[in-house]
Scaffold this active site. Sequence first.
Site, short mmCIF file in Angstrom:
data_model
loop_
_atom_site.label_atom_id
_atom_site.label_comp_id
_atom_site.label_asym_id
_atom_site.label_seq_id
_atom_site.Cartn_x
_atom_site.Cartn_y
_atom_site.Cartn_z
CG HIS A 9 -0.22 0.06 2.53
ND1 HIS A 9 0.31 1.22 3.05
CD2 HIS A 9 0.07 -0.91 3.43
CE1 HIS A 9 0.88 0.97 4.20
NE2 HIS A 9 0.75 -0.33 4.45
NE ARG A 60 -1.72 -0.17 6.74
CZ ARG A 60 -2.25 -0.78 7.79
NH1 ARG A 60 -3.48 -0.47 8.17
NH2 ARG A 60 -1.55 -1.70 8.45
CG HIS A 179 -0.76 -4.69 4.82
ND1 HIS A 179 -1.22 -3.45 5.20
CD2 HIS A 179 -1.86 -5.42 4.49
CE1 HIS A 179 -2.54 -3.43 5.09
NE2 HIS A 179 -2.95 -4.61 4.66
#
Length: 237
Positions: A9, A60, A179
């Site tokens: 992200h 996110r 992530h």
Amino acid sequence: MPRLILLRHGQSQWNLENRFTGWVDVDLTAEGEAQARRSGELIAEAGFRPAVMFTSVLTRAKRTGALALSSAGLSNIPVVEDWRLNERHYGGLTGLDKAETALKHGEDQVKIWRRSYDIPPPPLEAGSEWDFSKDARYAGQAIPDTESLKTTLDRVLPYWNAAIAPRLKAGEDVLIAAHGNSLRAIVKHLFNVPDDQIVGVEIPTGNPLEIDLDADLNPVSARYLDAARATELPAIS
């Protein structure tokens, strides 16, 4: 030959504030949004058209993926969300300022908690402000109260094997928007990175990592689409 793109992200608000985020659902900054859109441009320039995008349940990652797909002209691509692609759970460090935590516990200890393979931070206390046990997204799941990279891999890998690998083995291209640590777990698995070397693997925000795979899902080649922001990749055996 299937292609896989791993997309961390874009910059989040807590990235900007230098706080341990983990499972806390913070949004992107304006810079993070720009990184996501630029990622989509790079994906389009690479001629990459995934059959599906997998993402975590955290805003996110979801917004980064959506902005990238929109920027690439691929908004019709199906999206699959799953919590097992979440960032690693930072336990009792969740929400803390990283610099202040280093001053309190020492930089060496914080580096061990952040970057080692199998040493997790202290667990999150039950009833904490960041207690996710009552979050409806995790209903019925045995969610952790802290994680190392090893235990993050322990939850990511079954999902990889059950949901993602079959799509790649069918010859489909796949995008994963997730992530730093859930993607590091996938990189460790694909590249067979030794436990003591994974500490040196860092995946930058908002820079698509393209991996070409053979029929057995072994990496054949890998590159960051934004070469100016690339970090060193593990060796391909």
